[in-house]
Design a protein around this motif. Structure first.
Motif, PDB file in Angstrom:
ATOM      1  N   GLY A  41      13.728  -7.417   6.376  1.00 20.49           N
ATOM      2  CA  GLY A  41      13.301  -6.339   5.480  1.00 20.49           C
ATOM      3  C   GLY A  41      11.827  -6.448   5.150  1.00 20.49           C
ATOM      4  O   GLY A  41      11.091  -5.456   5.198  1.00 20.49           O
ATOM      5  N   LEU A  42      11.365  -7.659   4.845  1.00 26.61           N
ATOM      6  CA  LEU A  42       9.947  -7.844   4.516  1.00 26.61           C
ATOM      7  C   LEU A  42       9.050  -7.401   5.653  1.00 26.61           C
ATOM      8  O   LEU A  42       8.015  -6.772   5.442  1.00 26.61           O
ATOM      9  CB  LEU A  42       9.656  -9.329   4.210  1.00 26.61           C
ATOM     10  N   PHE A  43       9.465  -7.740   6.886  1.00 28.40           N
ATOM     11  CA  PHE A  43       8.655  -7.349   8.033  1.00 28.40           C
ATOM     12  C   PHE A  43       8.507  -5.826   8.073  1.00 28.40           C
ATOM     13  O   PHE A  43       7.402  -5.299   8.205  1.00 28.40           O
ATOM     14  CB  PHE A  43       9.282  -7.854   9.340  1.00 28.40           C
ATOM     15  N   PHE A  44       9.631  -5.110   7.934  1.00 31.79           N
ATOM     16  CA  PHE A  44       9.548  -3.647   8.038  1.00 31.79           C
ATOM     17  C   PHE A  44       8.891  -3.024   6.810  1.00 31.79           C
ATOM     18  O   PHE A  44       8.254  -1.982   6.903  1.00 31.79           O
ATOM     19  CB  PHE A  44      10.935  -3.058   8.314  1.00 31.79           C
ATOM     20  N   CYS A  45       9.036  -3.683   5.671  1.00 32.06           N
ATOM     21  CA  CYS A  45       8.333  -3.217   4.474  1.00 32.06           C
ATOM     22  C   CYS A  45       6.826  -3.327   4.710  1.00 32.06           C
ATOM     23  O   CYS A  45       6.064  -2.393   4.446  1.00 32.06           O
ATOM     24  CB  CYS A  45       8.749  -4.067   3.270  1.00 32.06           C
ATOM     25  N   ALA A  46       6.404  -4.479   5.268  1.00 32.49           N
ATOM     26  CA  ALA A  46       4.982  -4.664   5.547  1.00 32.49           C
ATOM     27  C   ALA A  46       4.505  -3.702   6.624  1.00 32.49           C
ATOM     28  O   ALA A  46       3.362  -3.223   6.588  1.00 32.49           O
ATOM     29  CB  ALA A  46       4.725  -6.113   5.974  1.00 32.49           C
ATOM     30  N   LEU A  47       5.389  -3.401   7.575  1.00 32.93           N
ATOM     31  CA  LEU A  47       5.005  -2.471   8.645  1.00 32.93           C
ATOM     32  C   LEU A  47       4.745  -1.064   8.098  1.00 32.93           C
ATOM     33  O   LEU A  47       3.711  -0.458   8.382  1.00 32.93           O
ATOM     34  CB  LEU A  47       6.107  -2.431   9.717  1.00 32.93           C
ATOM     35  N   THR A  48       5.679  -0.543   7.297  1.00 34.83           N
ATOM     36  CA  THR A  48       5.461   0.796   6.731  1.00 34.83           C
ATOM     37  C   THR A  48       4.259   0.772   5.786  1.00 34.83           C
ATOM     38  O   THR A  48       3.463   1.703   5.765  1.00 34.83           O
ATOM     39  CB  THR A  48       6.698   1.303   5.954  1.00 34.83           C
ATOM     40  N   LEU A  49       4.130  -0.321   5.035  1.00 32.19           N
ATOM     41  CA  LEU A  49       2.984  -0.439   4.137  1.00 32.19           C
ATOM     42  C   LEU A  49       1.678  -0.391   4.931  1.00 32.19           C
ATOM     43  O   LEU A  49       0.724   0.290   4.534  1.00 32.19           O
ATOM     44  CB  LEU A  49       3.072  -1.754   3.354  1.00 32.19           C
ATOM     45  N   THR A  50       1.651  -1.082   6.055  1.00 32.00           N
ATOM     46  CA  THR A  50       0.423  -1.148   6.847  1.00 32.00           C
ATOM     47  C   THR A  50       0.057   0.225   7.412  1.00 32.00           C
ATOM     48  O   THR A  50      -1.091   0.654   7.305  1.00 32.00           O
ATOM     49  CB  THR A  50       0.577  -2.163   7.993  1.00 32.00           C
ATOM     50  N   VAL A  51       1.042   0.897   8.007  1.00 27.01           N
ATOM     51  CA  VAL A  51       0.747   2.225   8.552  1.00 27.01           C
ATOM     52  C   VAL A  51       0.337   3.161   7.408  1.00 27.01           C
ATOM     53  O   VAL A  51      -0.621   3.929   7.525  1.00 27.01           O
ATOM     54  CB  VAL A  51       1.957   2.794   9.324  1.00 27.01           C
ATOM     55  N   GLY A  52       1.038   3.066   6.277  1.00 30.07           N
ATOM     56  CA  GLY A  52       0.712   3.908   5.128  1.00 30.07           C
ATOM     57  C   GLY A  52      -0.654   3.586   4.560  1.00 30.07           C
ATOM     58  O   GLY A  52      -1.426   4.482   4.207  1.00 30.07           O
ATOM     59  N   ALA A  53      -0.981   2.291   4.485  1.00 23.95           N
ATOM     60  CA  ALA A  53      -2.270   1.889   3.923  1.00 23.95           C
ATOM     61  C   ALA A  53      -3.412   2.293   4.840  1.00 23.95           C
ATOM     62  O   ALA A  53      -4.517   2.604   4.387  1.00 23.95           O
ATOM     63  CB  ALA A  53      -2.296   0.381   3.683  1.00 23.95           C
ATOM     64  N   ALA A  54      -3.137   2.301   6.164  1.00 28.41           N
ATOM     65  CA  ALA A  54      -4.199   2.648   7.110  1.00 28.41           C
ATOM     66  C   ALA A  54      -4.383   4.151   7.249  1.00 28.41           C
ATOM     67  O   ALA A  54      -5.491   4.618   7.492  1.00 28.41           O
ATOM     68  CB  ALA A  54      -3.896   2.029   8.479  1.00 28.41           C
ATOM     69  N   THR A  55      -3.288   4.923   7.087  1.00 27.29           N
ATOM     70  CA  THR A  55      -3.382   6.362   7.346  1.00 27.29           C
ATOM     71  C   THR A  55      -3.053   7.218   6.130  1.00 27.29           C
ATOM     72  O   THR A  55      -3.434   8.380   6.092  1.00 27.29           O
ATOM     73  CB  THR A  55      -2.395   6.789   8.458  1.00 27.29           C
ATOM     74  N   GLY A  56      -2.318   6.674   5.171  1.00 27.24           N
ATOM     75  CA  GLY A  56      -1.904   7.461   4.020  1.00 27.24           C
ATOM     76  C   GLY A  56      -0.799   8.440   4.337  1.00 27.24           C
ATOM     77  O   GLY A  56      -0.532   9.347   3.556  1.00 27.24           O
ATOM     78  N   ARG A  57      -0.165   8.272   5.493  1.00 29.31           N
ATOM     79  CA  ARG A  57       0.863   9.251   5.883  1.00 29.31           C
ATOM     80  C   ARG A  57       2.236   8.605   5.970  1.00 29.31           C
ATOM     81  O   ARG A  57       2.493   7.733   6.768  1.00 29.31           O
ATOM     82  CB  ARG A  57       0.467   9.914   7.197  1.00 29.31           C
ATOM     83  N   ARG A  58       3.103   9.124   5.099  1.00 29.89           N
ATOM     84  CA  ARG A  58       4.440   8.581   4.958  1.00 29.89           C
ATOM     85  C   ARG A  58       5.299   8.848   6.196  1.00 29.89           C
ATOM     86  O   ARG A  58       5.998   7.953   6.666  1.00 29.89           O
ATOM     87  CB  ARG A  58       5.086   9.222   3.729  1.00 29.89           C
ATOM     88  N   ALA A  59       5.225  10.055   6.720  1.00 26.15           N
ATOM     89  CA  ALA A  59       6.073  10.405   7.859  1.00 26.15           C
ATOM     90  C   ALA A  59       5.729   9.527   9.058  1.00 26.15           C
ATOM     91  O   ALA A  59       6.620   9.055   9.773  1.00 26.15           O
ATOM     92  CB  ALA A  59       5.898  11.883   8.206  1.00 26.15           C
ATOM     93  N   LEU A  60       4.439   9.289   9.262  1.00 23.60           N
ATOM     94  CA  LEU A  60       4.016   8.446  10.378  1.00 23.60           C
ATOM     95  C   LEU A  60       4.539   7.024  10.199  1.00 23.60           C
ATOM     96  O   LEU A  60       5.060   6.413  11.140  1.00 23.60           O
ATOM     97  CB  LEU A  60       2.487   8.443  10.463  1.00 23.60           C
TER      98      LEU A  60
END
Lengths: 266, 309
Positions: free
Chosen positions: A170-189
Motif C-alpha cells: 500500500g505504501l508503495f502505491f500511495c507514494a506512486l500516486t503521490l509522486t505523479v500527483g505532486a509532479a503533475t497535479g492531476r488526479r486522473a493521471l
C-alpha cells in the motif's frame, strides 16, 4: 504532531474509517467460512479444485491447499483481494495528499503557509503512512481474532508478516500516486498510472510467469516482492520487504523534489 | 534608494504559461505602511502577480522579494496574510477547526482573536465548510488572512460576495491595518472598491503594468457620467464649451454628459437653473482605460514615469 499532519489525518479520516471497516469485515467474513471448509475437506479438496482451469487458479494464487489454514487464507484473499483493497485505499490517500486538493483549489492556501514545499509533501505522506498503518493494524487484529476463533491455525507472526506485506505494498502505491500527483497535479493521471501498474503487475506475476517473454518483468512489479516470500507460510521475507520500502523512499524523494520545483494550480 | 526595505520589490518580473503571457516585465515597489490597490480586468495578470509574490508559481524571468526575503523562504510567509481570489473551502469540517489549523501552522493564533473577527464580520464558524455560502466563505477567508496580524496582507478580490455592510466592516479593518503601519496589497477590477482605502493604485492590463498613480491623481483623470434634470427646459449653449465636458446632450429639461476630472465648471453652469435631480455614475475602471490609457501608443509606461505622473 505537527499541525499539518494532524490536519491531514482529519482530511483522510473518513476514507480511513471506511476502508478499515470494509477490509476488516471482508476478512472476518471470509475467515469465518473456514470452519465449514475444513469440516468437509473432500468437498473442497484437490479433486474438487481440479475442475478449475489452471490460469484461473494461477490468478487466485494456485488454490493448491485450500483446506489447510494458510492455504485457505492465501487463496483469493491474501493473494488478490486484500492487496487490491489496500492498494485502492492507498491510492485514494496518495491522491488526497496533493492532487485532489490542488484540483479543488484547497492547496492554494496550504502552499502559502510557512511550510517548505518538500516538508509539505513529506508531512502529507507521513499522515497517509499513519493512516495505512491503522488500517493494517486494525484489520490484523480483527483477522487474528477471527482466525483463532475459526481454528485456522496460522500463527500470529505469519499473519503479521502478511499484513506488513500489504501495508508496504500500500505504501508503495500511495507514494506512486503521490509522486505523479505532486509532479503533475492531476488526479486522473495518478490513478491511471497506479491502476495500470497494479493490475498489469498482478497479471505479470500470476499468468505471466508461464510466458518467458514477459516473465522477467516481475522484477519491477511490487506485487512480486509481497507474494514471492509467501509470508503466510514462512513469516517475514525481510529482503523482499526492504525492496518495497526502498522503492517507496525513492518515489517519495522524487515527489518532494518534483513538487518543490513546479507551479501549483495552473 | 529607500531607507526602509520595500515590502514588495519586483524587477522585470515575468510569467509565461507556455506561450500565453501572464505577466511581463513588472517593476513595482510597495512601501511599508501603504495600501496598494491593484486594478485590472479579469485575466489581466493581477492574480499571477499575487501568486508569484507568494511562491505559488515561479517566475519565467525577473525577480521579486517579499519583506526583504525571497518568496521561497517559507518563514517569510508566516508574516504574510493571504486571501485567494477563488477561495476553496470544502468538506464536513467546521470552519472554526480549519481556522485553528491555519493559525497553528502560522505559529499560533489566540482563539479570542478568531472569535472577535468572526463577530465583526458576522461569520458563523460552526457550519461545515462545504455548506457555507459564497459570502460566508469569503468571510472565513478574510478571518484567516487577518487573524495572525501579519505585517503584509495580500487580498485578491477581497470584497467579492460580501454584502455592503460587511464590505464597510472590511474596509474599516483595512484602515486599522494601515493605522498600525502594516501594508496591504489588494486587487480588484472595480476602482470604487479600492479607491477609498488605497494610497496608490497600479493598473495592469494584458499582463503589463500600465500605470501607478496616487489615488487622488487617478480620480482627477477618471471619467464620470453625469445626468442633470431641471424643472424647465434649458438652453444648450449654457453648457457648451465647458472645460472637461464631453459627449454633451441637451434634451429639453435634461442634460447628459461625461466629465474628465473635476465637475466644477458643470456644477457652476447648472447652478444658474433649478436642478431637480442629479445622477453621477461612479467612474469605472473600464472607462478610464477607454479614455485615458487607450490613447497611449505604447501601453508599457516605464515605472518611473508612471510614478511621477
Amino acid at each position: 504532531m505537527s499541525p499539518l499532519i494532524a490536519q491531514s489525518l482529519r482530511d483522510y479520516r473518513r476514507t480511513l474509517i471506511g476502508w478499515t471497516i470494509g477490509i476488516s469485515a471482508f476478512l472476518s467474513l471470509y475467515v469465518s467460512i473456514y470452519t465449514s471448509i475444513s469440516a468437509n475437506p473432500e468437498v473442497y479438496g484437490p479433486a474438487a479444485l481440479a475442475k478449475f482451469p489452471g490460469a484461473l487458479k494461477d490468478l487466485m494464487g494456485g488454490m493448491a491447499d485450500i483446506t489447510s489454514g494458510p492455504g485457505y487464507l492465501q487463496s483469493v484473499v491474501y493473494q488478490l483481494f486484500i492487496p487490491m483493497l489496500f492498494i485502492a485505499c492507498a491510492c485514494t490517500l496518495g491522491n488526497r495528499a496533493i492532487a485532489a486538493p490542488e484540483e479543488s483549489g484547497v492547496l492554494e492556501l496550504t502552499v502559502t503557509l510557512p511550510i517548505p514545499r518538500t516538508s509539505l509533501v513529506l508531512q502529507r505522506f507521513a499522515a497517509a503512512v499513519l493512516g495505512l498503518l491503522a488500517v493494517a493494524a486494525v484489520s490484523f487484529l480483527v483477522t487474528w481474532a477471527a482466525a483463532a476463533n475459526a481454528g485456522i491455525g496460522v500463527p500470529a507472526d505469519r499473519l503479521l508478516a502478511g499484513h506488513t506485506g500489504v501495508f508496504l505494498l500500500g505504501l508503495f502505491f500511495c507514494a506512486l500516486t503521490l509522486t505523479v500527483g505532486a509532479a503533475t497535479g492531476r488526479r486522473a493521471l495518478a490513478s491511471g498510472v497506479a491502476g495500470v501498474w497494479a493490475v498489469g503487475g498482478y497479471a505479470v506475476v500470476t499468468l505471466g510467469q508461464s510466458v518467458p517473454a514477459i516473465a522477467w518483468l516481475k522484477w519491477i512489479v511490487p506485487y512480486y516482492y509481497y507474494l514471492d516470500g509467501r509470508p503466510l507460510y514462512r513469516g517475514f521475507p525481510v529482503g523482499d520487504y526492504l525492496v518495497l520500502a526502498g522503492a517507496t523512499a525513492v518515489l517519495l524523494l522524487t515527489a518532494a523534489l518534483a513538487f518543490d520545483r513546479r507551479d501549483v494550480g495552473v | 534608494m529607500n531607507v526602509m526595505t520595500a515590502v514588495v520589490e519586483a524587477e522585470g518580473l515575468t510569467k509565461f504559461y507556455g506561450r500565453r503571457r501572464g505577466l511581463e516585465d513588472l517593476d513595482l515597489a510597495i512601501q511599508p505602511g501603504e495600501v496598494f490597490g491593484y486594478l485590472g480586468p479579469n485575466g489581466s495578470g493581477k492574480t499571477t502577480t499575487i501568486r508569484l509574490i507568494l511562491d505559488v508559481i515561479r517566475p519565467t524571468r525577473g525577480r521579486v522579494t517579499v519583506l526583504g526575503a525571497d518568496p521561497k523562504d517559507a518563514q517569510v510567509r508566516a508574516r504574510v496574510g493571504y486571501l485567494p481570489g477563488e477561495l476553496s473551502l470544502e468538506g464536513r469540517d467546521r470552519a472554526s477547526q480549519y481556522l485553528r489549523f491555519l493559525g497553528d501552522a502560522r505559529g499560533g493564533v489566540p482563539q479570542a482573536r478568531i472569535d472577535e473577527l468572526a463577530e465583526r464580520l458576522e461569520a458563523d464558524l460552526s457550519v461545515p465548510m462545504g455548506k457555507l455560502s459564497k459570502g460566508n466563505k469569503q468571510k472565513v477567508g478574510l478571518i484567516q488572512a487577518f487573524m495572525h496580524q501579519p505585517e503584509f496582507l495580500i487580498l485578491d478580490e477581497p470584497t467579492s460576495g460580501l454584502d455592503p455592510l460587511v464590505q464597510q466592516e472590511f474596509l474599516a479593518m483595512v484602515r486599522e491595518v494601515r493605522a498600525d503601519g502594516r501594508t496591504v496589497l489588494m486587487s480588484s477590477h472595480v476602482l470604487a472598491e479600492v479607491e477609498h482605502v488605497s494610497d496608490r493604485v497600479g493598473i495592469v492590463r494584458s499582463g503589463r503594468l500600465v500605470a501607478v498613480e496616487e489615488v487622488a491623481a487617478l480620480r482627477e483623470k477618471a471619467v464620470r457620467r453625469i445626468e442633470l434634470h431641471f424643472d424647465a427646459p434649458v438652453p444648450p449653449e449654457a453648457f457648451e464649451g465647458l472645460p472637461g465636458v464631453r459627449d454633451l446632450r441637451v434634451a429639453g429639461a435634461s442634460v447628459t454628459c461625461t466629465i474628465d476630472g473635476r465637475p466644477d465648471a458643470l456644477i457652476k453652469a447648472a447652478a444658474k437653473f433649478t436642478v431637480v435631480h442629479l445622477v453621477s455614475a461612479e467612474p469605472d475602471l473600464e472607462e478610464i482605460f477607454l479614455t485615458y490609457y487607450s490613447n497611449e501608443e505604447e501601453p508599457n509606461v516605464p515605472a518611473d514615469r508612471a510614478e511621477s505622473a
